[in-house]
Write a protein that holds these residues in place. Structure first.
Motif, PDB file in Angstrom:
ATOM      1  N   ALA A 133       2.219   3.015   9.481  1.00 39.17           N
ATOM      2  CA  ALA A 133       3.652   2.756   9.655  1.00 39.17           C
ATOM      3  C   ALA A 133       3.974   1.266   9.562  1.00 39.17           C
ATOM      4  CB  ALA A 133       4.122   3.310  10.991  1.00 39.17           C
TER       5      ALA A 133
ATOM      6  N   VAL B 188       3.467  -0.113  -1.000  1.00 45.38           N
ATOM      7  CA  VAL B 188       4.544   0.840  -0.797  1.00 45.38           C
ATOM      8  C   VAL B 188       5.815   0.242  -1.365  1.00 45.38           C
ATOM      9  CG1 VAL B 188       5.849   2.119   0.935  1.00 45.38           C
ATOM     10  CG2 VAL B 188       3.431   1.652   1.300  1.00 45.38           C
TER      11      VAL B 188
ATOM     12  N   HIS C  25      10.107   4.686  14.465  1.00 43.27           N
ATOM     13  CA  HIS C  25       9.852   3.455  13.727  1.00 43.27           C
ATOM     14  C   HIS C  25      10.601   2.247  14.297  1.00 43.27           C
ATOM     15  CE1 HIS C  25       7.685   5.800  10.773  1.00 43.27           C
ATOM     16  NE2 HIS C  25       7.217   4.657  10.343  1.00 43.27           N
TER      17      HIS C  25
ATOM     18  N   SER D 228       5.040   0.641   6.034  1.00 43.59           N
ATOM     19  CA  SER D 228       5.912   1.643   5.438  1.00 43.59           C
ATOM     20  C   SER D 228       7.369   1.208   5.485  1.00 43.59           C
ATOM     21  CB  SER D 228       5.755   2.969   6.191  1.00 43.59           C
ATOM     22  OG  SER D 228       6.701   3.906   5.733  1.00 43.59           O
ATOM     23  N   TYR D 229       8.084   1.498   4.421  1.00 42.42           N
ATOM     24  CA  TYR D 229       9.518   1.228   4.391  1.00 42.42           C
ATOM     25  C   TYR D 229      10.322   2.447   4.831  1.00 42.42           C
ATOM     26  CZ  TYR D 229       8.650  -3.044   1.779  1.00 42.42           C
ATOM     27  OH  TYR D 229       8.239  -4.286   1.398  1.00 42.42           O
TER      28      TYR D 229
END
Length: 191
Positions: free
Chosen positions: A141, A26, A151, A144-145
Protein backbone atom coordinates in the motif's frame (compact mmCIF):
# COMPACT_ATOMS: atom_id res chain seq x y z
CA UNK A 1 12.78 10.46 -6.94
CA UNK A 2 10.34 7.71 -5.98
CA UNK A 3 11.41 5.04 -3.56
CA UNK A 4 12.02 1.55 -4.88
CA UNK A 5 9.79 -1.35 -3.92
CA UNK A 6 11.95 -4.42 -4.32
CA UNK A 7 10.39 -7.86 -4.31
CA UNK A 8 12.85 -10.70 -4.42
CA UNK A 9 12.20 -13.10 -7.26
CA UNK A 10 11.10 -16.40 -5.73
CA UNK A 11 11.53 -18.35 -9.00
CA UNK A 12 15.28 -17.63 -9.03
CA UNK A 13 15.52 -18.54 -5.35
CA UNK A 14 13.87 -21.92 -5.96
CA UNK A 15 16.45 -22.72 -8.66
CA UNK A 16 19.27 -21.94 -6.23
CA UNK A 17 20.26 -18.78 -8.10
CA UNK A 18 20.85 -15.52 -6.27
CA UNK A 19 17.54 -13.81 -5.67
CA UNK A 20 17.08 -11.18 -8.36
CA UNK A 21 15.37 -7.94 -7.49
CA UNK A 22 12.60 -6.39 -9.51
CA UNK A 23 10.97 -3.01 -9.13
CA UNK A 24 7.24 -2.66 -8.99
CA UNK A 25 6.01 0.50 -10.68
CA UNK A 26 2.43 1.61 -10.26
CA UNK A 27 0.78 4.07 -12.62
CA UNK A 28 -0.93 6.97 -10.93
CA UNK A 29 -4.67 6.60 -10.51
CA UNK A 30 -7.21 9.03 -9.18
CA UNK A 31 -7.89 9.12 -5.48
CA UNK A 32 -4.52 9.40 -3.74
CA UNK A 33 -1.51 11.64 -3.74
CA UNK A 34 1.78 10.38 -5.06
CA UNK A 35 3.49 8.06 -2.55
CA UNK A 36 6.89 9.48 -3.50
CA UNK A 37 9.78 9.37 -1.10
CA UNK A 38 13.28 10.63 -1.62
CA UNK A 39 16.15 8.27 -2.29
CA UNK A 40 17.45 6.33 0.67
CA UNK A 41 14.36 4.20 1.41
CA UNK A 42 14.14 0.60 0.29
CA UNK A 43 11.11 -1.64 0.76
CA UNK A 44 11.98 -5.32 0.67
CA UNK A 45 9.63 -8.30 0.57
CA UNK A 46 11.43 -11.63 0.58
CA UNK A 47 9.78 -14.61 -1.16
CA UNK A 48 9.73 -16.85 1.92
CA UNK A 49 9.66 -16.51 5.71
CA UNK A 50 13.06 -18.22 5.94
CA UNK A 51 14.68 -15.74 3.56
CA UNK A 52 13.06 -12.83 5.41
CA UNK A 53 14.56 -14.10 8.67
CA UNK A 54 17.99 -14.38 7.00
CA UNK A 55 17.70 -10.85 5.62
CA UNK A 56 16.92 -9.58 9.11
CA UNK A 57 19.93 -11.41 10.59
CA UNK A 58 22.31 -10.00 7.96
CA UNK A 59 21.08 -6.41 8.10
CA UNK A 60 23.71 -4.12 9.68
CA UNK A 61 21.25 -1.55 11.07
CA UNK A 62 21.81 -0.68 14.72
CA UNK A 63 18.41 1.04 14.94
CA UNK A 64 15.50 -1.34 14.39
CA UNK A 65 11.80 -0.86 14.88
CA UNK A 66 9.23 -3.65 14.83
CA UNK A 67 5.49 -3.23 14.37
CA UNK A 68 2.40 -5.34 14.63
CA UNK A 69 -1.31 -4.90 14.28
CA UNK A 70 -3.74 -7.49 15.48
CA UNK A 71 -7.09 -8.41 16.88
CA UNK A 72 -6.87 -8.06 20.64
CA UNK A 73 -8.27 -10.99 22.68
CA UNK A 74 -11.40 -9.16 23.84
CA UNK A 75 -12.53 -8.28 20.32
CA UNK A 76 -10.66 -5.07 19.60
CA UNK A 77 -8.06 -4.10 17.03
CA UNK A 78 -4.80 -2.40 17.86
CA UNK A 79 -1.23 -1.70 16.88
CA UNK A 80 2.10 -1.87 18.66
CA UNK A 81 5.72 -0.91 18.05
CA UNK A 82 9.12 -1.58 19.65
CA UNK A 83 12.34 0.43 19.15
CA UNK A 84 15.62 -1.46 19.48
CA UNK A 85 18.95 0.38 19.48
CA UNK A 86 22.23 -1.53 19.58
CA UNK A 87 20.38 -4.71 20.56
CA UNK A 88 18.49 -3.15 23.50
CA UNK A 89 14.77 -2.36 23.57
CA UNK A 90 14.53 1.38 24.29
CA UNK A 91 10.86 2.22 23.80
CA UNK A 92 7.52 0.67 22.98
CA UNK A 93 4.08 2.00 22.10
CA UNK A 94 0.62 0.41 21.91
CA UNK A 95 -2.73 1.73 20.71
CA UNK A 96 -6.18 0.18 20.98
CA UNK A 97 -8.25 1.42 18.03
CA UNK A 98 -11.61 -0.02 19.01
CA UNK A 99 -13.87 -3.00 18.35
CA UNK A 100 -13.20 -5.37 15.47
CA UNK A 101 -16.56 -4.64 13.85
CA UNK A 102 -15.37 -1.06 13.27
CA UNK A 103 -11.66 -1.62 12.49
CA UNK A 104 -9.81 -4.07 10.27
CA UNK A 105 -6.51 -5.84 10.76
CA UNK A 106 -5.19 -3.58 7.95
CA UNK A 107 -6.03 -0.60 10.18
CA UNK A 108 -4.15 -2.25 13.05
CA UNK A 109 -1.10 -3.00 10.89
CA UNK A 110 -1.05 0.57 9.54
CA UNK A 111 -1.32 1.85 13.10
CA UNK A 112 1.70 -0.30 14.00
CA UNK A 113 3.64 1.36 11.16
CA UNK A 114 2.61 4.82 12.36
CA UNK A 115 3.76 3.95 15.89
CA UNK A 116 7.08 2.64 14.55
CA UNK A 117 7.72 5.88 12.68
CA UNK A 118 6.77 7.86 15.79
CA UNK A 119 9.40 5.93 17.78
CA UNK A 120 11.98 6.46 15.04
CA UNK A 121 11.30 10.21 15.02
CA UNK A 122 12.05 10.33 18.76
CA UNK A 123 15.39 8.54 18.30
CA UNK A 124 18.39 10.84 18.34
CA UNK A 125 20.84 9.98 15.61
CA UNK A 126 19.81 7.53 12.96
CA UNK A 127 22.38 6.40 10.39
CA UNK A 128 20.82 3.14 9.28
CA UNK A 129 17.22 2.27 10.21
CA UNK A 130 15.48 -1.06 9.70
CA UNK A 131 11.68 -0.95 9.92
CA UNK A 132 10.20 -4.44 10.31
CA UNK A 133 6.53 -4.97 9.45
CA UNK A 134 4.71 -8.29 9.33
CA UNK A 135 2.09 -7.14 6.81
CA UNK A 136 2.86 -7.36 3.11
CA UNK A 137 -0.44 -5.55 2.41
CA UNK A 138 0.81 -2.46 4.28
CA UNK A 139 4.14 -2.56 2.43
CA UNK A 140 2.43 -2.80 -0.94
CA UNK A 141 0.00 0.00 0.00
CA UNK A 142 2.97 2.35 0.55
CA UNK A 143 3.55 2.34 -3.22
CA UNK A 144 -0.08 2.25 -4.37
CA UNK A 145 -2.08 5.09 -5.85
CA UNK A 146 -5.36 3.25 -5.41
CA UNK A 147 -7.75 4.68 -2.82
CA UNK A 148 -9.10 1.94 -0.59
CA UNK A 149 -10.44 1.64 2.94
CA UNK A 150 -7.69 2.25 5.47
CA UNK A 151 -5.39 4.10 3.11
CA UNK A 152 -5.82 7.34 5.05
CA UNK A 153 -3.61 5.63 7.65
CA UNK A 154 -1.10 4.65 4.97
CA UNK A 155 -1.03 8.27 3.78
CA UNK A 156 -0.40 9.41 7.36
CA UNK A 157 2.50 6.94 7.62
CA UNK A 158 3.94 8.28 4.35
CA UNK A 159 3.80 11.84 5.71
CA UNK A 160 5.63 10.63 8.84
CA UNK A 161 8.24 8.92 6.67
CA UNK A 162 8.79 12.19 4.77
CA UNK A 163 9.26 13.99 8.08
CA UNK A 164 11.69 11.30 9.30
CA UNK A 165 13.69 11.71 6.10
CA UNK A 166 13.88 15.47 6.67
CA UNK A 167 15.06 14.89 10.26
CA UNK A 168 17.73 12.39 9.20
CA UNK A 169 18.59 13.28 5.58
CA UNK A 170 21.69 11.07 5.42
CA UNK A 171 20.13 8.01 7.03
CA UNK A 172 19.45 4.93 4.95
CA UNK A 173 16.10 3.34 5.73
CA UNK A 174 14.90 -0.12 4.87
CA UNK A 175 11.32 -1.18 5.41
CA UNK A 176 11.08 -4.95 5.26
CA UNK A 177 8.56 -7.71 5.63
CA UNK A 178 9.18 -9.85 8.70
CA UNK A 179 6.85 -12.84 8.95
CA UNK A 180 4.98 -13.50 12.17
CA UNK A 181 5.29 -16.50 14.43
CA UNK A 182 8.63 -17.89 13.20
CA UNK A 183 10.65 -17.11 16.32
CA UNK A 184 12.14 -13.68 15.57
CA UNK A 185 12.70 -12.35 19.11
CA UNK A 186 11.75 -8.66 18.71
CA UNK A 187 8.82 -9.57 16.50
CA UNK A 188 7.56 -11.82 19.30
CA UNK A 189 7.88 -8.93 21.78
CA UNK A 190 5.75 -6.58 19.67
CA UNK A 191 3.23 -9.37 18.94
Amino acid sequence: MAFQLRIKNSAAAKKGEPAAMCSLCVDQQEGRQSPRLTAGVDIVIDPSPEEAAQTLERDPATDRVFSDGSVIPKGGVGGAAVLEQNGVIREHLRVHLGPSHLYTIFDGENTGLILVLELAQCARRIHCLLVCINSQAVLLALNSYAARAGHHLTDHALRQLHQLQRQHPRAHMTICWVPSHIGIPRNKVVD
